[in-house]
Design an enzyme around this catalytic site. Sequence first.
Site, PDB file in Angstrom:
ATOM      1  CG  HIS A   1    -125.768  17.719 -16.387  1.00 17.13           C
ATOM      2  ND1 HIS A   1    -126.149  16.727 -16.908  1.00 17.13           N
ATOM      3  CD2 HIS A   1    -124.629  17.856 -16.871  1.00 17.13           C
ATOM      4  CE1 HIS A   1    -125.376  16.289 -17.721  1.00 17.13           C
ATOM      5  NE2 HIS A   1    -124.414  17.036 -17.795  1.00 17.13           N
ATOM      6  CD  GLU A   2    -123.102  21.677 -16.696  1.00 19.48           C
ATOM      7  OE1 GLU A   2    -121.852  20.900 -16.407  1.00 19.48           O
ATOM      8  OE2 GLU A   2    -123.509  21.375 -17.597  1.00 19.48           O
TER       9      GLU A   2
ATOM     10  CG  HIS B   1    -120.220  17.344 -15.242  1.00 17.68           C
ATOM     11  ND1 HIS B   1    -119.769  16.155 -15.868  1.00 17.68           N
ATOM     12  CD2 HIS B   1    -121.131  17.955 -16.164  1.00 17.68           C
ATOM     13  CE1 HIS B   1    -120.580  15.685 -16.724  1.00 17.68           C
ATOM     14  NE2 HIS B   1    -121.402  16.640 -17.062  1.00 17.68           N
TER      15      HIS B   1
ATOM     16  CG  HIS C   1    -116.695  12.650 -11.494  1.00 18.67           C
ATOM     17  ND1 HIS C   1    -117.239  12.151 -12.741  1.00 18.67           N
ATOM     18  CD2 HIS C   1    -115.787  11.660 -10.971  1.00 18.67           C
ATOM     19  CE1 HIS C   1    -116.486  10.915 -12.843  1.00 18.67           C
ATOM     20  NE2 HIS C   1    -115.621  10.690 -11.984  1.00 18.67           N
TER      21      HIS C   1
HETATM   22 ZN   LIG Z   1    -122.565  17.020 -18.869  1.00 18.31          ZN
END
Ligand SMILES: [Zn+2]
Length: 609
Positions: free
Chosen positions: A389-390, A393, A396
Amino acid sequence: MEQDQTEIIKSEKYKWNLKDLYASIEDWRNSKNNLEKRIDSILEFKDKLGNAADNLCQCLNLYSLLEIEYSKLFSYANQLSDQDTRESLPLAMCQEIDQIGVKLNVAASFIDPEIITIDSAVIGGYLKENENLKDYIHYIDNVRRLKPNTRNTVEEKIVSQAGLMKETAADIYSIFKNSDMLRPMLKLVDGRSVLLDDSAFTLYRSDSNREFRKSVFTEYYTAYKKYERTFGAQLYGQLKKNVFEKNVRNYKSCLESALNANNIPCEVYKNLINCVHDNLSVLHRYLRLRKKILGLAEMHYYDLYAPLVKKADKTYTIDEARNLVVKALAPLGSDYLETINQAFDNRWIDVYAGTGKTPGGYSTDSYDVHPYILMNYKGKYEDVSTLAHELGHAMHSHYSSKNQSFFNAQYPIFLAEVASINNEALLAEEAARESDNPEERLAILVHQLETCRTTLFRQTQFAEFELRIHELAEEGKPLTGQDLSELYLDILKVYYGHDKGIVMIDDLDGIEWASIPHLYYDFYVFQYATSYCAAADISEKIINGEEGMREKYIREFLSSGGSNYAIPTLQRLGIDMTAAAPYDSAFKKMNSLMDETEKILAENLGQSV
Ligand SMILES: [Zn+2]
C-alpha cells in the site's frame, strides 16, 4: 535465530537514510534560516500580479521554490521526530518549521486573491505571452474557478473573521471524546480490568469469545449513549458551520460547498450511494457467509468483527515480503519494479518498530529528493499488505515528481488511495496464487472481503448519514443527539439487512455516529469508497492484461500527479466515477472472492456453505 532477528532489526539497512534530505541537523538549520530570510522576498510581487505576465510567472516560480524547500525541511523534522517521538530536539524542530509554514502562508496569502481578480482576457493573454506559465495553468484555473464563490474584499474580511470559530465544534468534540468523557472499565476474560477507550474497543471488539465481545460493544456504546445530548449539540454545531459556509459562498448545498474544494461533482457522491444501495445484496451475501462460518443462529452488530479464520501463523521476513511484493507488482512493468528495488536498496524505508517510534505506516514525498516510507513491520500478511500500500503512494509520488512541476505533482486525496489500493489488490492476487495451503488462502480472501466491507460499504454508510444530516440542517431542522441516533439506526438497519434477519441491529448501535471523528472532516470519507472501486477496476484490468492499461496507468495516471482534476484524470484510464461500471467491477470482485471462499470451505475444511 532470535539473535539474528535482533541484529537484522538493528541493521542500518532497514532504517531510512535521512541524509538524502540533509547531511546533518546543522545543515537542516542553515537551510531553515536561509528559507526564513527569503520568505519576504515574495512580497515584492504584491499588487503586481495583474500588471505583467512576467510578474505572475516569477512570483509563482519563487513561491514553488519556497514551498519545495519548506516541504523538505518539514519532512526532515517530522521524520526525525517519528523515529523516536520521545526526543525533544526533533519535536522542537517540528515546532520551528510549523512557524515557518505559517509565515510562508501569510506572506503568500495575496497570490490567490490577486489571481482571481485578474480579468479573464488578460490571463488568456498572459498564457500566450509567457510560455513558462504553462506549468501553472492548472494552478491558476483551480484558483480562478472559485470566483463565483468569492465575495468582495470587505465581505471576505468578515468571512475570514468568522473563520476563527470554524474549528470550535470539532475541537470541543475531540477534547471531550479524547480527554473529558468518562470511559468504563472493561472486565477481561482473565479477570483483569482495562479502561475501555477507543483503542481498547478496536482491540477487543474482534475477540473470538462471543459473550466478551458483546460486553465490549454494550459497555462502549453505553458510555457514548450517556452523552448523546452533548455529542448531538457538538455535531449540530459543525452542521451549522457548514450551512453558514454554503450560504456565504453561494453554494446550493453543503455537499457542493465541500466537494468544490477538489472540483468533484455532487453527482459522483450521489452515484456512489445509489450504486451501493443497488448492490446491498452483495454485502448481504457476505454477511450470511460470515454467519454460516461463525455458526450463529442470529448475528448481531457485535459479531461483525469476530474472526472468521484462525489467526494465520504464516509470517514473512522483510526479504520474503520484498520478493512477494516485487512479484505481485510485476504486471506494472520493469521501470516500476526498478524503482521499487531502489526503495529497498537505497534505504527509503524505515522498516521495523522501535521504542518511541510513531505507530502505523505512511509514505511522504520530498519533491526533489525521493519518497520515504515509515513502517512498523511485524511480518504478518497485513504488514506485507501495508508495505505494498505505502509503496503504491511512494510510486505515485515518484512518477508525479519526476514528470510534473511542483504544484502539478501534488495529487488530490481522491486519487491518492487509488494507487495504494491497486497495489494491495495485486499483492492479494499473487499471495493467493502462490499459496497451496487452504487456510492461508482463506485468510487472504477474508482479509480482502473485510477490506471491501469496511472500505466500500461502511464508508458509504457514513457518507449517506453525512448527506442526510446536512440536508436536514439546510432545511433548518434542528437535530438533537436522539434524532441523530434514530437516523443512524435507520441507515444501519438497511445496510445490514435487519428486516431480512441478516444482522440484528440493537437500538444501542444507533449511537455509533458519536464515536466517529471523520464526521467532522466534512464529506471526506466517501473518497475511501470511491478510491476502492476505481482501484478494483484498474487492478482487474491490469491482472487480466487489458491492452495498454499498464502503460496508461503509469503515463496517464501515476505520472500526471495533480496536473488535472481527479475525475478527468480517472477518465483518461476509461474510468467514469459518475457511472455504475467501476462499482460493478468492485461488486463482481467481491462475489468472486466469496465464490472462492465457499469453494475452499467446501473442498478442504469440510464445511458446506
Ligand atoms: Zn493510503
